[in-house]
Design a protein around this motif. Structure first.
Motif, PDB file in Angstrom:
ATOM      1  N   ASN A 383       0.813  -1.214   0.000  1.00 11.28           N
ATOM      2  CA  ASN A 383       0.000   0.000   0.000  1.00 11.28           C
ATOM      3  C   ASN A 383       0.848   1.266   0.000  1.00 11.28           C
ATOM      4  O   ASN A 383       0.503   2.262   0.639  1.00 11.28           O
ATOM      5  N   ASP A 384       1.947   1.229  -0.734  1.00 14.91           N
ATOM      6  CA  ASP A 384       2.790   2.410  -0.958  1.00 14.91           C
ATOM      7  C   ASP A 384       3.209   3.104   0.335  1.00 14.91           C
ATOM      8  O   ASP A 384       3.141   4.332   0.457  1.00 14.91           O
ATOM      9  N   ALA A 385       3.669   2.281   1.276  1.00 13.53           N
ATOM     10  CA  ALA A 385       4.218   2.842   2.509  1.00 13.53           C
ATOM     11  C   ALA A 385       5.670   2.431   2.702  1.00 13.53           C
ATOM     12  O   ALA A 385       6.369   3.035   3.520  1.00 13.53           O
ATOM     13  N   ALA A 386       6.118   1.420   1.952  1.00 12.27           N
ATOM     14  CA  ALA A 386       7.478   0.913   2.134  1.00 12.27           C
ATOM     15  C   ALA A 386       7.906   0.081   0.934  1.00 12.27           C
ATOM     16  O   ALA A 386       7.088  -0.618   0.326  1.00 12.27           O
ATOM     17  N   ASP A 387       9.203   0.161   0.626  1.00 10.21           N
ATOM     18  CA  ASP A 387       9.822  -0.740  -0.354  1.00 10.21           C
ATOM     19  C   ASP A 387      10.504  -1.897   0.366  1.00 10.21           C
ATOM     20  O   ASP A 387      10.885  -2.887  -0.261  1.00 10.21           O
TER      21      ASP A 387
END
Length: 450
Positions: A383-387
């Protein structure tokens, strides 16, 4: 190729939690035991971690010393330690912390380039500006430089270091015994930097490594820190407490980088996570409670005194009362603000606050089963909070072994984590591009246009 979670292992030999050295599983002398660090490195590599990460400070925490103290009071200098560990491993990267405020670009560039060669391309530099008055007192200063000054210097410092790392083109060294030609003089370049903070002629007397140059890592939280990270970093460590704030940070960094002409996919955001892992929730809670019970009250106060900027002596307050207001100092402003946020959101007393942040200094703490830890990592990753994540085991070696033996297989089962290393260099394992030497690029462009 399906995108996978990247993982760093934050492994101070004395443990991450301030009371970890008192835990029966952890050696009391772990902070300065090379054999223990060797064990941790081999375990991290068995777990297929991308890198072993170490923070570093340039002063002793006097509060900790006078009150009995915790294991972070003394430890190895990271580049020295990693130079010894690198030959004992084959794939694990080594990210060492070094200060742009108290080190000159030439010396710093030289030692990290050396580590990169010794490790055959597995080095990383964690860029810090060093925010404590105690450190300033060790470097001929009466007080630390202002926050803005430190970041202005850091920006120029990183630029100079990168120029120095490009002193030799990749194929500059011929080493032809028959002809007697050791290197191509047309492929070595002066740095010729003259700026506000530094004047460096160059070139650096270290060649490039198989990964071009060390991976640049930063932990920007403040606006100045985010700006520096977006412009210079390839990996960014961050402290976030919620999915929503992690998403905001992620979007902000990626958009800043794109606005600067960088590819956002070439900047990895990796929040810190401190997991207490049990085969049941109850077991995980028992592990948390056991470690919490080992915190000395004086150490808890000392920890908060430092993290809140040193403007309060919390020993003069009721520990079962609320955290008093404190002005932001020239130190770690973003971490000071995060502590206030944690205290307010949970309605923590001073005692409850130091018990909570004793584990990870404001990084996200998870107490649960391997499945629950994996659920949270997957949620943030998808959910586009971490790679990826920087894992901070609360105590060692057990906390690291729990993650390797319980969480890694769960992530692999879900197709979220590698089952084998992709490459022998840190840069390639992280999926980051090879940095083409700027001098080589200019020559190639000129040849194409000719």
């Amino acid at each position: 190729m399906t995108k996978k979670i990247k993982l760093g292992a934050f492994l101070p030999g004395g443990g991450q939690h301030i009371a970890s050295w008192r835990h029966p599983d952890q050696p009391a002398d772990g902070a300065t035991s090379f054999e223990f660090h060797k064990q941790l490195a081999l375990t991290a590599e068995r777990g297929l971690f991308d890198a072993y990460f170490l923070a570093d400070g340039l002063a002793v925490s006097l509060g900790g010393v006078t009150e009995g103290g915790f294991a972070k009071v003394a430890g190895f200098e990271p580049v020295t330690l990693f130079s010894a560990l690198a030959p004992l491993t084959t794939h694990l990267g080594f990210i060492a912390t070094a200060s742009t405020t108290y080190e000159e670009p030439y010396n710093l560039a030289r030692k990290f380039a050396s580590l990169d060669l010794i490790s055959a391309g597995r080095a990383g530099w964690n860029v810090v500006t060093t925010a404590t008055e105690a450190a300033a007192h060790n470097f001929n200063l009466e007080q630390q430089h202002p926050h803005a000054f430190r970041y202005e210097r850091a920006k120029e410092h990183v630029s100079v270091v990168k120029k120095l790392w490009e002193s030799f083109e990749d194929d500059a060294f011929i080493r032809d015994k028959e002809s007697g030609v050791f290197y191509d003089s047309q492929k070595v370049h002066l740095t010729e930097h003259q700026g506000e903070h530094f004047k460096v002629k160059g070139p650096l007397n270290i060649p490039r490594s198989p990964q071009g140059h060390p991976v640049i890592v930063q932990a920007g939280q403040s606006d100045d820190g985010r700006a520096l990270a977006a412009e210079t970093a390839e990996v960014i460590f961050t402290a976030q407490q919620h999915l929503s704030t992690a998403q905001e940070f992620y979007r902000d960094i990626k958009s800043r980088a794109k606005a600067l002409g960088r590819n956002p996919d070439h900047i990895l955001v990796m929040p810190g996570v401190a997991p207490f892992i049990g085969r049941t929730e109850q077991e995980a809670q028992e592990k948390y409670q056991q470690l919490t019970s080992l915190i000395l009250e004086s150490d808890g106060i000392s920890l908060l005194n430092g993290l809140t900027g040193g403007t309060l002596d919390l020993s003069n307050y009721d520990l079962d009362g609320p955290l008093p207001e404190a002005p932001l100092t020239e130190g770690m402003k973003s971490r000071q603000a995060l502590l206030r946020q944690i205290a307010d959101e949970h309605n923590f007393t001073i005692r409850e606050l130091y018990q909570w942040v004793a584990t990870a200094r404001g990084h996200y703490t998870i107490v649960g089963t391997a499945e629950q830890v994996a659920d949270k990592l997957q949620e943030w990753f998808e959910n586009d909070a971490a790679d990826g994540f920087n894992i901070l085991p609360p105590y060692l070696p057990t906390g690291l072994e729990d993650f390797v033996d319980l969480v890694i297989p769960e992530l692999q089962k879900r197709g979220l984590f590698r089952t084998a290393y992709e490459s022998s260099t840190l840069r390639e394992n992280l999926g980051l591009p090879f940095p083409v030497n700027s001098h080589t690029r200019i020559k190639s462009k000129a040849e194409q246009e000719a």
